[in-house]
Design a protein around this motif. Structure first.
Motif, PDB file in Angstrom:
ATOM      1  N   TYR A  37      -6.859   2.065  -6.714  1.00 46.05           N
ATOM      2  CA  TYR A  37      -7.172   3.170  -5.802  1.00 46.05           C
ATOM      3  C   TYR A  37      -8.227   2.783  -4.765  1.00 46.05           C
ATOM      4  CZ  TYR A  37      -7.609   7.985  -4.289  1.00 46.05           C
ATOM      5  OH  TYR A  37      -7.597   9.130  -3.535  1.00 46.05           O
TER       6      TYR A  37
ATOM      7  N   THR B 131      -5.710  15.348  -9.754  1.00 42.65           N
ATOM      8  CA  THR B 131      -6.019  16.437  -8.820  1.00 42.65           C
ATOM      9  C   THR B 131      -5.908  17.828  -9.432  1.00 42.65           C
ATOM     10  OG1 THR B 131      -3.728  16.276  -8.044  1.00 42.65           O
ATOM     11  CG2 THR B 131      -5.420  15.163  -6.731  1.00 42.65           C
TER      12      THR B 131
ATOM     13  N   VAL C 232      -1.460  10.802  -9.726  1.00 45.82           N
ATOM     14  CA  VAL C 232      -2.012  11.654  -8.666  1.00 45.82           C
ATOM     15  C   VAL C 232      -2.151  13.090  -9.154  1.00 45.82           C
ATOM     16  CG1 VAL C 232      -1.593  12.610  -6.364  1.00 45.82           C
ATOM     17  CG2 VAL C 232      -1.130  10.182  -6.832  1.00 45.82           C
TER      18      VAL C 232
ATOM     19  N   GLU D  46     -13.879  13.415  -3.513  1.00 42.29           N
ATOM     20  CA  GLU D  46     -14.522  12.530  -2.558  1.00 42.29           C
ATOM     21  C   GLU D  46     -15.363  13.299  -1.545  1.00 42.29           C
ATOM     22  OE1 GLU D  46     -11.725   9.597  -0.934  1.00 42.29           O
ATOM     23  OE2 GLU D  46     -10.391  10.330  -2.488  1.00 42.29           O
TER      24      GLU D  46
ATOM     25  N   VAL E  89       0.855  -1.187   0.000  1.00 45.16           N
ATOM     26  CA  VAL E  89       0.000   0.000   0.000  1.00 45.16           C
ATOM     27  C   VAL E  89       0.892   1.239   0.000  1.00 45.16           C
ATOM     28  CG1 VAL E  89      -1.645   1.313   1.407  1.00 45.16           C
ATOM     29  CG2 VAL E  89      -1.907  -1.173   1.127  1.00 45.16           C
ATOM     30  N   ILE E  90       0.557   2.203  -0.866  1.00 47.14           N
ATOM     31  CA  ILE E  90       1.307   3.454  -0.876  1.00 47.14           C
ATOM     32  C   ILE E  90       0.327   4.607  -0.736  1.00 47.14           C
ATOM     33  CG2 ILE E  90       3.261   2.568  -2.222  1.00 47.14           C
ATOM     34  CD1 ILE E  90       2.073   3.818  -4.702  1.00 47.14           C
ATOM     35  N   SER E  91       0.745   5.639  -0.012  1.00 51.32           N
ATOM     36  CA  SER E  91      -0.134   6.773   0.231  1.00 51.32           C
ATOM     37  C   SER E  91       0.395   8.032  -0.434  1.00 51.32           C
ATOM     38  CB  SER E  91      -0.265   7.017   1.740  1.00 51.32           C
ATOM     39  OG  SER E  91      -1.062   8.175   1.954  1.00 51.32           O
ATOM     40  N   ARG E  92      -0.498   8.739  -1.086  1.00 46.97           N
ATOM     41  CA  ARG E  92      -0.184  10.055  -1.630  1.00 46.97           C
ATOM     42  C   ARG E  92      -1.162  11.076  -1.045  1.00 46.97           C
ATOM     43  NH1 ARG E  92       3.553   7.645  -2.890  1.00 46.97           N
ATOM     44  NH2 ARG E  92       4.826   7.711  -4.788  1.00 46.97           N
ATOM     45  N   ARG E  93      -1.568  10.799   0.174  1.00 45.59           N
ATOM     46  CA  ARG E  93      -2.602  11.624   0.794  1.00 45.59           C
ATOM     47  C   ARG E  93      -2.205  13.094   0.840  1.00 45.59           C
ATOM     48  NH1 ARG E  93      -6.839   9.863   5.242  1.00 45.59           N
ATOM     49  NH2 ARG E  93      -7.953  11.820   5.317  1.00 45.59           N
TER      50      ARG E  93
ATOM     51  N   LYS F  96      -0.699  14.770  -1.183  1.00 43.73           N
ATOM     52  CA  LYS F  96      -0.819  15.476  -2.455  1.00 43.73           C
ATOM     53  C   LYS F  96      -2.253  15.771  -2.844  1.00 43.73           C
ATOM     54  CE  LYS F  96       3.669  14.257  -4.147  1.00 43.73           C
ATOM     55  NZ  LYS F  96       4.492  13.935  -5.296  1.00 43.73           N
ATOM     56  N   GLY F  97      -3.149  15.470  -1.928  1.00 49.14           N
ATOM     57  CA  GLY F  97      -4.502  15.960  -2.139  1.00 49.14           C
ATOM     58  C   GLY F  97      -5.363  15.174  -3.091  1.00 49.14           C
ATOM     59  N   MET F  98      -5.143  13.853  -3.192  1.00 49.23           N
ATOM     60  CA  MET F  98      -5.970  13.017  -4.075  1.00 49.23           C
ATOM     61  C   MET F  98      -7.322  12.801  -3.405  1.00 49.23           C
ATOM     62  SD  MET F  98      -5.324  11.198  -7.034  1.00 49.23           S
ATOM     63  CE  MET F  98      -6.131   9.849  -7.932  1.00 49.23           C
ATOM     64  N   LEU F  99      -7.923  13.897  -2.970  1.00 48.42           N
ATOM     65  CA  LEU F  99      -9.171  13.821  -2.215  1.00 48.42           C
ATOM     66  C   LEU F  99     -10.262  14.664  -2.850  1.00 48.42           C
ATOM     67  CD1 LEU F  99      -7.556  14.349   1.291  1.00 48.42           C
ATOM     68  CD2 LEU F  99      -8.680  12.263   0.540  1.00 48.42           C
TER      69      LEU F  99
ATOM     70  N   GLU G 181      -9.043   8.361  -0.566  1.00 50.55           N
ATOM     71  CA  GLU G 181      -8.278   9.054   0.478  1.00 50.55           C
ATOM     72  C   GLU G 181      -6.764   9.040   0.230  1.00 50.55           C
ATOM     73  OE1 GLU G 181      -9.695   7.734   4.312  1.00 50.55           O
ATOM     74  OE2 GLU G 181     -11.692   8.527   3.905  1.00 50.55           O
ATOM     75  N   GLY G 182      -6.398   9.075  -1.049  1.00 50.12           N
ATOM     76  CA  GLY G 182      -4.972   9.194  -1.393  1.00 50.12           C
ATOM     77  C   GLY G 182      -4.168   7.914  -1.268  1.00 50.12           C
ATOM     78  N   VAL G 183      -4.845   6.784  -1.049  1.00 48.08           N
ATOM     79  CA  VAL G 183      -4.141   5.518  -0.807  1.00 48.08           C
ATOM     80  C   VAL G 183      -4.338   4.556  -1.991  1.00 48.08           C
ATOM     81  CG1 VAL G 183      -4.008   3.482   0.685  1.00 48.08           C
ATOM     82  CG2 VAL G 183      -4.347   5.770   1.676  1.00 48.08           C
ATOM     83  N   PHE G 184      -3.230   4.006  -2.459  1.00 48.95           N
ATOM     84  CA  PHE G 184      -3.259   3.020  -3.534  1.00 48.95           C
ATOM     85  C   PHE G 184      -2.758   1.667  -3.039  1.00 48.95           C
ATOM     86  CE2 PHE G 184      -2.680   7.106  -5.553  1.00 48.95           C
ATOM     87  CZ  PHE G 184      -3.446   7.056  -6.694  1.00 48.95           C
ATOM     88  N   MET G 185      -3.391   0.604  -3.523  1.00 47.49           N
ATOM     89  CA  MET G 185      -2.851  -0.741  -3.379  1.00 47.49           C
ATOM     90  C   MET G 185      -2.090  -1.035  -4.670  1.00 47.49           C
ATOM     91  SD  MET G 185      -3.480  -3.997  -4.748  1.00 47.49           S
ATOM     92  CE  MET G 185      -5.217  -4.329  -5.098  1.00 47.49           C
TER      93      MET G 185
END
Lengths: 188, 188
Positions: B162, B91, B87, A186, A174-178, A180-183, B165-169
């Motif tokens: 995806y 965005t 990402v 939503e 799992v990788i997070s790009r939270r 960077k605003g990938m929200l 909330e900015g999180v990818f698997m």
């Protein structure tokens, strides 16, 4: 075997967390006392609120008529411990066996529908038919999710993702790009 | 960065291998000289032959009108090396920048459509609009894939899935159950 997960309710507009990554799912249904399970890979999230899911259910499946007539189903999220059940259910007709009993799966009630959920799955989504306008042409159903629950742990389940020809990809790191605003798109 | 993969044609009825596992994709489009790219997670395979894909493209996306008017697009499959582009594209509005130039992506021609494919992606699927009957109601497009190509290696690309909330698997290990006959519903 992963059995009897302790589950909690999931807000209906947040189910994309489980289905958008594209896992294979088990669809359970019931009509006039007959219940069945099918394996399904062709589905997608369509809207946050109302919580909509689209899917294709081939009319050759025994489940097709149970689902079409009852206008409901439960979409259940299996993980790697259920691989053999996923494959077996996907390759044997439901008219010839009780799939719950044969694969050691436990039907349990879920709010909003008569169809049983599958206890051994990581998450369960009770669905009522929202739009059947493309069922005749494409076997395409649009569902509204009316109840959703998921296991509290693990946070990132080892879901199965089907590539065809008997081969599955298993959910990996799992990788997070939270940050960077990938929200943006939503809802809260 | 994964650039300039050597690609080969993919039989159109076999593209489920790439899309059924549920990866996030980049959709490229072009209308009257303006091109754009958007990130998309809501899509599904709908039929083997003709090769159909369904997807939701929110009308708030700058790409929506380019795609609706041109009645075509290219669905491109990015892998983990393109995470920052995925990402960023997801965005930032396409009306304000040239996303190919900004993210160092290369447009290249693909058979069957005017829209450019993205060279740096693992696979590319040229799509022509097949059914727009649910576009007004759900922003739901049904595409026919008219050309498909994919990198020869790696066999199992590290696609991004995806969860919100900015999180990818990221696509993980591969398991095969080929011997158990999970082939019944697939064409040769």
């Amino acid at each position: 075997m992963a059995r009897g997960y302790s589950k909690q309710e999931v807000p209906l507009h947040k189910i994309r967390r489980y289905l958008e990554p594209g896992p294979i799912v088990l669809v359970s249904s019931c009509w006039k006392g007959e219940q069945n399970i099918m394996t399904m890979g062709w589905h997608m999230v369509m809207e946050f609120s109302p919580s909509l899911i689209g899917c294709v259910i081939a009319s050759s499946n025994h489940s097709f008529e149970l689902i079409r007539k009852s206008r409901e189903c439960v979409i259940n999220l299996p993980t790697i411990s259920l691989t053999d059940a996923v494959v077996g259910i996907g390759t044997h007709a439901g008219s010839k066996m009780d799939k719950f009993a044969h694969y050691g799966l436990t039907p349990e009630a879920i709010d909003g529908v008569q169809a049983p959920a599958i206890r051994e799955c990581h998450a369960q989504f009770a669905c009522r038919l929202h739009d059947d306008s493309l069922v005749d042409k494409y076997n395409f159903f649009i569902w509204e999710v009316v109840a959703a629950r998921a296991a509290k742990t693990p946070k990132h389940p080892e879901t199965l993702h089907y590539t065809g020809e008997g081969v599955f990809m298993v959910a990996g790191k799992v990788i997070s790009r939270r940050s960077k605003g990938m929200l943006a798109k939503e809802p809260d």
